[in-house]
Design a protein around this motif. Sequence first.
Motif, short mmCIF file in Angstrom:
data_model
loop_
_atom_site.label_atom_id
_atom_site.label_comp_id
_atom_site.label_asym_id
_atom_site.label_seq_id
_atom_site.Cartn_x
_atom_site.Cartn_y
_atom_site.Cartn_z
N UNK A 239 3.50 -4.65 -5.79
CA UNK A 239 3.60 -5.91 -5.07
C UNK A 239 4.76 -5.93 -4.09
N UNK A 240 4.48 -6.44 -2.87
CA UNK A 240 5.52 -6.50 -1.84
C UNK A 240 5.79 -7.92 -1.36
N UNK B 186 0.84 -1.20 0.00
CA UNK B 186 0.00 0.00 0.00
C UNK B 186 0.87 1.25 0.00
N UNK B 187 1.95 1.23 0.78
CA UNK B 187 2.87 2.38 0.80
C UNK B 187 3.52 2.58 -0.57
N UNK B 188 3.93 1.48 -1.19
CA UNK B 188 4.52 1.56 -2.54
C UNK B 188 3.52 2.13 -3.53
N UNK C 47 18.34 -3.94 -6.97
CA UNK C 47 19.60 -3.35 -6.51
C UNK C 47 19.40 -1.95 -5.93
N UNK C 48 18.24 -1.36 -6.14
CA UNK C 48 17.98 -0.03 -5.59
C UNK C 48 17.44 -0.08 -4.18
N UNK C 49 17.26 -1.29 -3.65
CA UNK C 49 16.56 -1.43 -2.37
C UNK C 49 17.48 -1.83 -1.22
N UNK C 50 18.78 -1.62 -1.39
CA UNK C 50 19.71 -1.81 -0.28
C UNK C 50 20.40 -3.16 -0.31
N UNK D 211 10.38 3.50 0.85
CA UNK D 211 9.04 3.70 0.27
C UNK D 211 9.13 4.65 -0.92
N UNK D 212 9.93 5.69 -0.80
CA UNK D 212 10.09 6.62 -1.92
C UNK D 212 10.68 5.90 -3.14
N UNK D 213 11.69 5.06 -2.88
CA UNK D 213 12.29 4.29 -3.99
C UNK D 213 11.28 3.33 -4.61
N UNK D 214 10.50 2.65 -3.78
CA UNK D 214 9.48 1.74 -4.31
C UNK D 214 8.47 2.50 -5.17
N UNK D 215 8.11 3.70 -4.72
CA UNK D 215 7.19 4.53 -5.51
C UNK D 215 7.81 4.90 -6.86
N UNK D 216 9.10 5.23 -6.85
CA UNK D 216 9.78 5.56 -8.12
C UNK D 216 9.80 4.36 -9.06
N UNK D 217 10.02 3.18 -8.49
CA UNK D 217 10.04 1.96 -9.32
C UNK D 217 8.68 1.77 -9.99
#
Length: 251
Positions: free
Chosen positions: A118-119, A50-52, A156-159, A236-242
């Motif tokens: 999707x998470x 939901x946050x994504x 790779x953008x998620x740490x 969450x910001x990165x997931x939103x960008x994805x």
Amino acid sequence: MMMPVHELAQLTWEDVRDIDRRQAVVVLPVGAIEAHGPHLPLDTDIVIATAMGRAGAHKLAAGGRTVLMLPALGYTAAPFGAAFQGTLSLSGPTVTAVVVDLARSLSQQGFRLLAVANAHLDPAHLTALHEAVQRGRADGLLPIVFPDLTRPPWGTRLGDEFTSGACHAGQFESSIVLSERPERVRDAIRASLSPNPISLSQAIKAGKRTFEAAGGPRAYFGDPAAATADEGARLVDTLGSILEEAVLAEI
Ligand SMILES: [Zn+2]
């Protein structure tokens, strides 16, 4: 121009009728009811999805798209966690059928794109979503955009922890829940957990089919004690960008 982000379920049918389909993107968060260690709630993946979805929706709206957020799909295939109390698992074909049926309804109403936030990373679930994308295409439905975080170029953008594959209820997921729903985290337990650096993705490649077999007797992998809310907000910001980038690549 900043366009609105609507919660579809809170609109009336006439509100939906009047939305300009040409600029509209529909977002479906997809999570699970699944064991996430002794410190995170069963709906962790729903919180993250939901946050994504919301972060991606606001980025798309800032770019001139009207966004419709669907209520999250919270039941799915979760065989890895099935032995842990509270986990509720559907079969893969059931999940595929639900997503395709939703896509069919949206297509019949003239919508032009469905984005899945999707998470949940259980292989049976990911397979079911990829199947839904293919079935939707074969049936001539609106395109279903599904950025699979376990595939390049996204993960790779998620740490480091996410990239290592030790990413179930660890630093990555705990950070996001700390940022989004801190009251749901059993924080004293979280802080007391020792790291479990076993890579779930490696274990899956080696043929393991449950969290216990993979080396996670308490249903967590990674380092929950290292989680912070600040990191969660960045993730969450990165997931939103994805999600935004995956949508913009399709339209
Ligand atoms: Zn999860």
